[in-house]
Scaffold this motif. Structure first.
Motif, PDB file in Angstrom:
ATOM      1  N   GLU A 196       0.835  -1.209   0.000  1.00  0.00           N
ATOM      2  CA  GLU A 196       0.000   0.000   0.000  1.00  0.00           C
ATOM      3  C   GLU A 196       0.870   1.260   0.000  1.00  0.00           C
ATOM      4  O   GLU A 196       0.578   2.228  -0.713  1.00  0.00           O
ATOM      5  CB  GLU A 196      -0.904   0.018   1.239  1.00  0.00           C
ATOM      6  CG  GLU A 196      -2.085  -0.941   1.159  1.00  0.00           C
ATOM      7  CD  GLU A 196      -2.962  -0.858   2.404  1.00  0.00           C
ATOM      8  OE1 GLU A 196      -4.078  -1.351   2.345  1.00  0.00           O
ATOM      9  OE2 GLU A 196      -2.515  -0.307   3.438  1.00  0.00           O
ATOM     10  N   ARG A 200       0.107   3.154  -3.104  1.00  0.00           N
ATOM     11  CA  ARG A 200      -0.778   4.225  -2.632  1.00  0.00           C
ATOM     12  C   ARG A 200      -2.195   4.164  -3.199  1.00  0.00           C
ATOM     13  O   ARG A 200      -2.650   5.080  -3.895  1.00  0.00           O
ATOM     14  CB  ARG A 200      -0.141   5.591  -2.926  1.00  0.00           C
ATOM     15  CG  ARG A 200       1.167   5.786  -2.188  1.00  0.00           C
ATOM     16  CD  ARG A 200       1.720   7.164  -2.278  1.00  0.00           C
ATOM     17  NE  ARG A 200       2.042   7.603  -3.619  1.00  0.00           N
ATOM     18  CZ  ARG A 200       3.122   7.237  -4.281  1.00  0.00           C
ATOM     19  NH1 ARG A 200       3.966   6.355  -3.745  1.00  0.00           N
ATOM     20  NH2 ARG A 200       3.362   7.705  -5.488  1.00  0.00           N
ATOM     21  N   THR A 207      -0.877   4.039   2.431  1.00  0.00           N
ATOM     22  CA  THR A 207      -0.936   5.340   1.758  1.00  0.00           C
ATOM     23  C   THR A 207      -0.839   6.472   2.785  1.00  0.00           C
ATOM     24  O   THR A 207      -0.137   7.470   2.568  1.00  0.00           O
ATOM     25  CB  THR A 207      -2.258   5.465   0.968  1.00  0.00           C
ATOM     26  OG1 THR A 207      -2.376   4.318   0.149  1.00  0.00           O
ATOM     27  CG2 THR A 207      -2.306   6.718   0.124  1.00  0.00           C
ATOM     28  N   TRP A 210       2.671   6.876   3.832  1.00  0.00           N
ATOM     29  CA  TRP A 210       3.433   7.557   2.770  1.00  0.00           C
ATOM     30  C   TRP A 210       3.127   9.059   2.760  1.00  0.00           C
ATOM     31  O   TRP A 210       4.039   9.894   2.700  1.00  0.00           O
ATOM     32  CB  TRP A 210       3.107   6.941   1.403  1.00  0.00           C
ATOM     33  CG  TRP A 210       3.803   7.649   0.284  1.00  0.00           C
ATOM     34  CD1 TRP A 210       3.312   8.686  -0.475  1.00  0.00           C
ATOM     35  CD2 TRP A 210       5.134   7.443  -0.176  1.00  0.00           C
ATOM     36  NE1 TRP A 210       4.228   9.123  -1.366  1.00  0.00           N
ATOM     37  CE2 TRP A 210       5.376   8.372  -1.209  1.00  0.00           C
ATOM     38  CE3 TRP A 210       6.151   6.567   0.197  1.00  0.00           C
ATOM     39  CZ2 TRP A 210       6.593   8.433  -1.888  1.00  0.00           C
ATOM     40  CZ3 TRP A 210       7.354   6.642  -0.491  1.00  0.00           C
ATOM     41  CH2 TRP A 210       7.561   7.570  -1.521  1.00  0.00           C
ATOM     42  N   ASN A 211       1.830   9.397   2.838  1.00  0.00           N
ATOM     43  CA  ASN A 211       1.437  10.808   2.814  1.00  0.00           C
ATOM     44  C   ASN A 211       2.026  11.570   4.004  1.00  0.00           C
ATOM     45  O   ASN A 211       2.506  12.693   3.864  1.00  0.00           O
ATOM     46  CB  ASN A 211      -0.087  10.946   2.813  1.00  0.00           C
ATOM     47  CG  ASN A 211      -0.666  10.514   1.478  1.00  0.00           C
ATOM     48  OD1 ASN A 211       0.046  10.461   0.466  1.00  0.00           O
ATOM     49  ND2 ASN A 211      -1.954  10.185   1.458  1.00  0.00           N
TER      50      ASN A 211
END
Lengths: 255, 172
Positions: A196, A200, A207, A210-211
């Motif tokens: 994921e 993403r 996600t 990551w963000n």
């Protein structure tokens, strides 16, 4: 020298205090939440996130992906291992494939699968690919644990194939299978979240991690990571508890 | 039941060297002799020749997760299942229907294995040490009941006290 047993509360509190204390000391020393937030900042952030519906939707979507993929991987691993234990040809075909999957780095698989599948499906496929070899090994280990005397009894007493599986194989294999499923789901969870984070997809814990990293929201990055860890532990405890309860009920007086 | 030219060896040890055996397909035949002489081997040779026989293994081979009653029902055809209680009474295990193997003594476990074998729908019984761990008075009560089932029995035993019940004795 005999070790003195630690009271149960201490066994939980002591490591928590030591590691959180170390984290706290280090964060205080650095003094920059952007690099290392304190445990309290992370907890506050996690509390704020948990107050939103989006957080829970994201967690449930990731859980769904991992369970779908992990479940498919376990079913495939067990089925193929059972076929391989029965038919030499299947073993010859599938054994090398399992070895290749085991040896391939998960990141390579993520990138490869991403070529062919949408971002939403990559974590599902990756979770399946990581779970299948573990379920495969657990099944082979379980088959090896079956009592050959009971297999002979089933043959001499002309048990049907299904009755042999139900009475001889499954009871002997269930511990190895349960442990294998537990490990497989753990791997599916970690690799699913990693997939994921790389692909993403929308509504995904990976996600979100990551963000948070991209926007330098370090407390959020830690909070989402903590959520992944806590959810993993909670799900494992829940499933293990259910399994143990079912085991106790099924075993009855048997020991 | 006949076995011709039986040759069995385990490594260098020859158990049967071109031996012929003949068993009446009726009544009780007892196989006796010292340990290691080939009683089990002979019974297994009979099973190989007559695979429809109901065979009792030398070991109990019970299922740890199945109750006493389930052990019998597992091997019985549906229409025969009413006989389960009858067979448990035959080996004096009435009242133990819900017990698991771990809750049984060695002798009780042996009798359960025997009852399960009797529940099989074979034309004859080949029983390997059915009374191992079962006390003598109980053996003497159970054996006539086995004979009363009316099927041919070939039974191995170390207990020479049971020879008086036999229609034929095979001394190995």
């Amino acid at each position: 020298m005999k070790k003195r047993p630690l009271p149960k509360a201490w066994r939980v509190l002591l490591p928590l205090c030591v590691w959180l204390g170390l984290w706290w000391a280090l964060a205080a020393r650095i003094g920059q939440p952007l690099l290392l937030p304190t445990p309290w900042q992370v907890l506050t952030c996690l509390g704020e996130l948990a107050g939103t519906a989006a957080f829970w939707t994201t967690c449930l979507t990731t859980l769904g992906r991992v369970f779908l993929g992990g479940g498919m991987g376990i079913v495939a691993g067990v089925t193929l291992a059972a076929l391989s234990a029965r038919f030499e040809g299947c073993a010859a075909v599938f054994s090398p494939a399992v070895k290749v999957i085991r040896a391939t780095p998960v990141a390579s698989f993520i990138i490869l699968i991403w070529l062919w599948a949408s971002a939403n499906w990559v974590p599902v496929v990756i979770a399946a690919l990581m779970a299948a070899p573990i379920a495969w090994s657990a099944t082979h280990q379980g088959v090896a644990e079956v009592d050959p005397q009971l297999i002979e009894l089933a043959e001499v007493y002309r048990f049907s194939r299904w009755k042999t599986v139900r009475l001889v194989y499954l009871p002997a294999m269930e511990n190895a299978l349960a442990n294998g499923c537990r490990t497989a789901l753990g791997f599916a969870w970690k690799s699913g979240v990693a997939a994921e984070a790389l692909c993403r997809p929308v509504r995904a814990m990976g996600t979100a991690i990551w963000n948070a990293k991209t926007y330098l929201e370090t407390p959020q990055l830690f909070a989402w990571t903590a959520a992944v860890v806590l959810l993993s532990i909670a799900v494992e405890k829940l499933l293990w508890g259910l399994w143990n309860a079912a085991e106790r009920r099924r075993a009855g007086g048997a020991s | 039941m006949e076995l011709h030219d039986l040759n069995v060896a385990f490594g260098d040890k020859v158990v049967f060297d071109h031996r012929d055996f003949s068993f009446p397909d009726t009544g009780l035949t007892l196989l006796t002799g010292p340990s290691g002489v080939g009683k089990t081997t002979l019974l297994r040779a009979l099973l190989k020749e007559y695979p429809d026989s109901a065979f009792l293994f030398q070991e109990d081979r019970l299922f740890p997760r199945r109750t006493v009653l389930q052990h019998l029902l597992d091997v019985m055809d549906k229409p025969d299942r009413d006989r389960a209680e009858e067979l448990l009474a035959l080996v004096e295990l009435t009242g133990e229907e819900g017990a698991y193997p771990a809750q049984l003594s060695g002798g009780m476990a042996r009798r359960l294995a025997l009852a399960r074998c009797l529940a099989l729908a074979g034309p004859r019984f080949l029983l390997d040490e059915p009374f191992a761990g079962v006390d003598e008075p109980l053996q003497r009560r159970i054996l006539p009941r086995l004979q009363a089932l009316g099927k041919p029995l070939v039974l191995s035993t170390h207990n020479r006290g049971l020879l008086e019940y036999a229609d034929r004795v095979v001394e190995l």
